[in-house]
Design a protein around this motif. Structure first.
Motif, PDB file in Angstrom:
ATOM      1  N   LEU A   1       0.840   9.402  -5.872  1.00  0.00           N
ATOM      2  CA  LEU A   1       1.368  10.753  -5.643  1.00  0.00           C
ATOM      3  C   LEU A   1       2.358  11.167  -6.724  1.00  0.00           C
ATOM      4  O   LEU A   1       2.366  12.319  -7.162  1.00  0.00           O
ATOM      5  CB  LEU A   1       2.046  10.824  -4.273  1.00  0.00           C
ATOM      6  N   ALA A   2       3.208  10.250  -7.182  1.00  0.00           N
ATOM      7  CA  ALA A   2       4.243  10.591  -8.147  1.00  0.00           C
ATOM      8  C   ALA A   2       3.706  10.613  -9.570  1.00  0.00           C
ATOM      9  O   ALA A   2       4.285  11.270 -10.434  1.00  0.00           O
ATOM     10  CB  ALA A   2       5.399   9.602  -8.042  1.00  0.00           C
ATOM     11  N   GLY A   3       2.633   9.892  -9.831  1.00  0.00           N
ATOM     12  CA  GLY A   3       2.072   9.850 -11.175  1.00  0.00           C
ATOM     13  C   GLY A   3       2.580   8.659 -11.947  1.00  0.00           C
ATOM     14  O   GLY A   3       3.573   8.033 -11.572  1.00  0.00           O
ATOM     15  N   PRO A   4       1.920   8.328 -13.046  1.00  0.00           N
ATOM     16  CA  PRO A   4       2.309   7.136 -13.809  1.00  0.00           C
ATOM     17  C   PRO A   4       3.659   7.267 -14.509  1.00  0.00           C
ATOM     18  O   PRO A   4       4.331   6.279 -14.741  1.00  0.00           O
ATOM     19  CB  PRO A   4       1.182   6.989 -14.820  1.00  0.00           C
ATOM     20  N   GLU A   5       4.091   8.472 -14.841  1.00  0.00           N
ATOM     21  CA  GLU A   5       5.361   8.629 -15.538  1.00  0.00           C
ATOM     22  C   GLU A   5       6.551   8.402 -14.619  1.00  0.00           C
ATOM     23  O   GLU A   5       7.657   8.205 -15.086  1.00  0.00           O
ATOM     24  CB  GLU A   5       5.464  10.000 -16.197  1.00  0.00           C
ATOM     25  N   ALA A   6       6.352   8.394 -13.315  1.00  0.00           N
ATOM     26  CA  ALA A   6       7.463   8.206 -12.382  1.00  0.00           C
ATOM     27  C   ALA A   6       8.022   6.800 -12.453  1.00  0.00           C
ATOM     28  O   ALA A   6       9.220   6.593 -12.262  1.00  0.00           O
ATOM     29  CB  ALA A   6       7.014   8.509 -10.965  1.00  0.00           C
ATOM     30  N   SER A   7       7.202   5.813 -12.735  1.00  0.00           N
ATOM     31  CA  SER A   7       7.689   4.439 -12.757  1.00  0.00           C
ATOM     32  C   SER A   7       8.213   4.018 -14.118  1.00  0.00           C
ATOM     33  O   SER A   7       8.883   3.009 -14.234  1.00  0.00           O
ATOM     34  CB  SER A   7       6.575   3.485 -12.329  1.00  0.00           C
ATOM     35  N   THR A   8       7.930   4.791 -15.178  1.00  0.00           N
ATOM     36  CA  THR A   8       8.362   4.390 -16.513  1.00  0.00           C
ATOM     37  C   THR A   8       9.461   5.273 -17.077  1.00  0.00           C
ATOM     38  O   THR A   8      10.058   4.938 -18.082  1.00  0.00           O
ATOM     39  CB  THR A   8       7.179   4.422 -17.494  1.00  0.00           C
ATOM     40  N   SER A   9       9.741   6.404 -16.473  1.00  0.00           N
ATOM     41  CA  SER A   9      10.750   7.308 -17.028  1.00  0.00           C
ATOM     42  C   SER A   9      12.141   6.909 -16.564  1.00  0.00           C
ATOM     43  O   SER A   9      12.320   6.225 -15.572  1.00  0.00           O
ATOM     44  CB  SER A   9      10.454   8.750 -16.609  1.00  0.00           C
ATOM     45  N   THR A  10      13.143   7.387 -17.298  1.00  0.00           N
ATOM     46  CA  THR A  10      14.525   7.138 -16.910  1.00  0.00           C
ATOM     47  C   THR A  10      14.932   8.166 -15.864  1.00  0.00           C
ATOM     48  O   THR A  10      14.386   9.277 -15.821  1.00  0.00           O
ATOM     49  CB  THR A  10      15.454   7.241 -18.133  1.00  0.00           C
ATOM     50  N   PRO A  11      15.879   7.836 -15.022  1.00  0.00           N
ATOM     51  CA  PRO A  11      16.303   8.785 -14.004  1.00  0.00           C
ATOM     52  C   PRO A  11      16.929  10.024 -14.631  1.00  0.00           C
ATOM     53  O   PRO A  11      17.609   9.944 -15.653  1.00  0.00           O
ATOM     54  CB  PRO A  11      17.328   8.027 -13.172  1.00  0.00           C
ATOM     55  N   THR A  12      16.698  11.161 -14.026  1.00  0.00           N
ATOM     56  CA  THR A  12      17.268  12.419 -14.522  1.00  0.00           C
ATOM     57  C   THR A  12      18.438  12.827 -13.645  1.00  0.00           C
ATOM     58  O   THR A  12      18.546  12.418 -12.504  1.00  0.00           O
ATOM     59  CB  THR A  12      16.208  13.535 -14.525  1.00  0.00           C
ATOM     60  N   THR A  13      19.300  13.652 -14.202  1.00  0.00           N
ATOM     61  CA  THR A  13      20.435  14.158 -13.437  1.00  0.00           C
ATOM     62  C   THR A  13      20.066  15.510 -12.851  1.00  0.00           C
ATOM     63  O   THR A  13      19.041  16.090 -13.170  1.00  0.00           O
ATOM     64  CB  THR A  13      21.676  14.298 -14.337  1.00  0.00           C
ATOM     65  N   CYS A  14      20.930  16.014 -12.010  1.00  0.00           N
ATOM     66  CA  CYS A  14      20.649  17.294 -11.343  1.00  0.00           C
ATOM     67  C   CYS A  14      21.029  18.492 -12.221  1.00  0.00           C
ATOM     68  O   CYS A  14      20.739  19.615 -11.870  1.00  0.00           O
ATOM     69  CB  CYS A  14      21.403  17.372 -10.017  1.00  0.00           C
ATOM     70  N   GLY A  15      21.681  18.279 -13.326  1.00  0.00           N
ATOM     71  CA  GLY A  15      22.110  19.384 -14.175  1.00  0.00           C
ATOM     72  C   GLY A  15      21.268  19.435 -15.441  1.00  0.00           C
ATOM     73  O   GLY A  15      20.364  18.631 -15.653  1.00  0.00           O
TER      74      GLY A  15
ATOM     75  N   HIS B   1       0.811  -1.214   0.000  1.00  0.00           N
ATOM     76  CA  HIS B   1       0.000   0.000   0.000  1.00  0.00           C
ATOM     77  C   HIS B   1       0.847   1.268   0.000  1.00  0.00           C
ATOM     78  O   HIS B   1       0.444   2.272  -0.597  1.00  0.00           O
ATOM     79  CB  HIS B   1      -0.977  -0.021   1.170  1.00  0.00           C
ATOM     80  N   MET B   2       2.007   1.223   0.634  1.00  0.00           N
ATOM     81  CA  MET B   2       2.903   2.381   0.564  1.00  0.00           C
ATOM     82  C   MET B   2       3.368   2.599  -0.872  1.00  0.00           C
ATOM     83  O   MET B   2       3.404   3.731  -1.359  1.00  0.00           O
ATOM     84  CB  MET B   2       4.110   2.187   1.484  1.00  0.00           C
ATOM     85  N   TYR B   3       3.719   1.508  -1.561  1.00  0.00           N
ATOM     86  CA  TYR B   3       4.139   1.611  -2.955  1.00  0.00           C
ATOM     87  C   TYR B   3       2.993   2.158  -3.819  1.00  0.00           C
ATOM     88  O   TYR B   3       3.216   3.031  -4.656  1.00  0.00           O
ATOM     89  CB  TYR B   3       4.586   0.239  -3.465  1.00  0.00           C
ATOM     90  N   GLY B   4       1.794   1.662  -3.609  1.00  0.00           N
ATOM     91  CA  GLY B   4       0.644   2.150  -4.362  1.00  0.00           C
ATOM     92  C   GLY B   4       0.381   3.622  -4.124  1.00  0.00           C
ATOM     93  O   GLY B   4       0.105   4.378  -5.065  1.00  0.00           O
ATOM     94  N   ASN B   5       0.472   4.048  -2.884  1.00  0.00           N
ATOM     95  CA  ASN B   5       0.248   5.465  -2.578  1.00  0.00           C
ATOM     96  C   ASN B   5       1.341   6.342  -3.184  1.00  0.00           C
ATOM     97  O   ASN B   5       1.060   7.443  -3.674  1.00  0.00           O
ATOM     98  CB  ASN B   5       0.185   5.674  -1.068  1.00  0.00           C
ATOM     99  N   LEU B   6       2.573   5.864  -3.175  1.00  0.00           N
ATOM    100  CA  LEU B   6       3.654   6.641  -3.787  1.00  0.00           C
ATOM    101  C   LEU B   6       3.458   6.745  -5.295  1.00  0.00           C
ATOM    102  O   LEU B   6       3.746   7.791  -5.889  1.00  0.00           O
ATOM    103  CB  LEU B   6       5.006   6.010  -3.467  1.00  0.00           C
ATOM    104  N   MET B   7       2.974   5.692  -5.933  1.00  0.00           N
ATOM    105  CA  MET B   7       2.719   5.746  -7.374  1.00  0.00           C
ATOM    106  C   MET B   7       1.575   6.709  -7.689  1.00  0.00           C
ATOM    107  O   MET B   7       1.600   7.402  -8.706  1.00  0.00           O
ATOM    108  CB  MET B   7       2.391   4.357  -7.916  1.00  0.00           C
TER     109      MET B   7
END
Length: 65
Positions: A46-60, A38-44
């Motif tokens: 809150l973060a939206g569907p693109e959070a689990s399918t996108s590649t990680p971004t850098t800070c720059g 349920h924590m994972y579901g709630n985080l998904m």
């Protein structure tokens, strides 16, 4: 010689204590699993569907060539 006036304890009836401890341990593990799912579901949510399918971004800034 002194004698005890406390009544004797009756023999314990019912399931053995190891069985009760095993039931408590298994239900505790199921509860922890329930919480993690349920924590994972709630985080998904809150973060939206693109959070689990996108590649990680850098800070720059991203550089494309």
């Amino acid at each position: 010689m002194a004698t005890s006036t406390a009544p004797r304890q009756a023999a314990r009836t019912g399931p053995p204590s190891i069985l009760l401890k095993t039931v408590v341990a298994v239900t505790g593990l199921l509860f922890v699993g329930f919480l993690l799912v349920h924590m994972y579901g709630n985080l998904m949510i809150l973060a939206g569907p693109e959070a689990s399918t996108s590649t990680p971004t850098t800070c720059g800034p991203s550089v494309s060539r």
